[in-house]
Design a protein around this motif. Sequence first.
Motif, short mmCIF file in Angstrom:
data_model
loop_
_atom_site.label_atom_id
_atom_site.label_comp_id
_atom_site.label_asym_id
_atom_site.label_seq_id
_atom_site.Cartn_x
_atom_site.Cartn_y
_atom_site.Cartn_z
N UNK A 49 -56.47 48.12 33.67
CA UNK A 49 -57.82 47.86 33.16
C UNK A 49 -58.17 46.38 33.18
N UNK A 50 -57.31 45.57 33.75
CA UNK A 50 -57.57 44.14 33.81
C UNK A 50 -57.25 43.40 32.53
N UNK A 51 -56.56 44.05 31.59
CA UNK A 51 -56.20 43.41 30.32
C UNK A 51 -54.94 42.57 30.51
N UNK A 52 -54.84 41.56 29.68
CA UNK A 52 -53.73 40.63 29.80
C UNK A 52 -53.55 39.90 28.48
N UNK A 53 -52.32 39.49 28.16
CA UNK A 53 -52.10 38.81 26.88
C UNK A 53 -51.03 37.74 27.01
N UNK A 54 -51.17 36.73 26.17
CA UNK A 54 -50.15 35.68 26.06
C UNK A 54 -49.76 35.61 24.59
N UNK A 55 -48.46 35.48 24.34
CA UNK A 55 -47.94 35.50 22.98
C UNK A 55 -47.17 34.19 22.71
N UNK A 56 -47.45 33.60 21.54
CA UNK A 56 -46.78 32.38 21.12
C UNK A 56 -45.88 32.67 19.92
N UNK A 57 -44.68 32.12 19.96
CA UNK A 57 -43.79 32.19 18.80
C UNK A 57 -43.40 30.77 18.42
#
Length: 372
Positions: A49-57
């Motif tokens: 669906x073209x979704x994307x994520x970046x996660x910070x810790x």
Amino acid sequence: MKPTTRDRLLMVTALAVSLGGTGAIAANYGGKQAPEVQAIEVWAGNDAEGKWSVQFVGDTMLGNGEIRTLDPLALDAALSGVAPLFDGDLVIANAEGPMTFSEQPLIPGKAFSHRVAPQAAWALSKAGVDAISLGNNHSMDMGLIGLQDTIRYARNAGMASFGAGNNLAEAERPLMLRTEAGTIGVVAIGENFGKLSKADEVNPGTVVFSPEAVQRGYDLARAAGADWVIGYVHWGDNYTDTTPQQRYWAQVLVDAGYDVIVGAGSHIAEKIEFIGDVPVAYGLGNFVFGTRGRYESFGKQGVGLMLSLELSPSAPTQMAVRCVVTDNRINGFLTQACTAPQMVGVMSEINPALQIQGDVARMPCRCLEPPE
């Protein structure tokens, strides 16, 4: 949840991008204009669906305390409680200690000089970390050898590293996260950790806050093709709530054009606020950190945050926040997810607008909107 078998293309390179015709402002080193932008490149695929994520810790250090062993199984165990919580297509951690066999500190007698077994690079990568920021007060603890070892071991383990380098030109290279949905540039910058840790034209180290450095970081990321720019900053006082200095630099970052600001450094979870439409996570706290911690003596709760930015071509960006217990007196050096009651208490303090949905809290933000 982020797949452990990484079904995306992940490539880390150093790319030279010409500034000709971009209209961007070149970096300035002592009055000399740099002819090109150097960037650290990471590529990742979207879902159907073209979704994307970046996660910070937050602050991550697999050494000292009870994590002294070189046994890879012990390093894996230290991450076992949090690896299932990785849900970003790309995960970025603040690496608070050089990964090296060198035991020669840059500053003998320094109160806290961290060192991490090189095997930790593979443990972090295996758990799901894709990139590490070195823009903090510990990346130079073992001097230039420690810094160079860290960069090399991270690369060998398949992780990008950014925020410190052999000189200023290397240290200020933005991390470029490229997807079909758009490109995020991540800029690492922080407080002045001392003359021996500050990068300049010829000396290694990190990038130090100044209005000029903040603007240059933004301009470098945009010149390298960023649709949005995130400041991943190291600031604040240990075990202390957000300071006026943090708020000052947050405003400077916003004025420079940054779209999101994510902070680390104080070892405690701090509030998530907005300056206009720009979300500012003042402190993620610790993630997996191999010291006992001093939460009790400061009267603070030992919890940290995992912050995801979820992008969609058809909906507003969502901030997704997870809570982890980081007080090693309680968790036995095995960071784990907060309980449901802890989540309620923590999220109400972080930002009351966060809506808890199971083990994650979400809220929309008018940030990282799809590029036209």
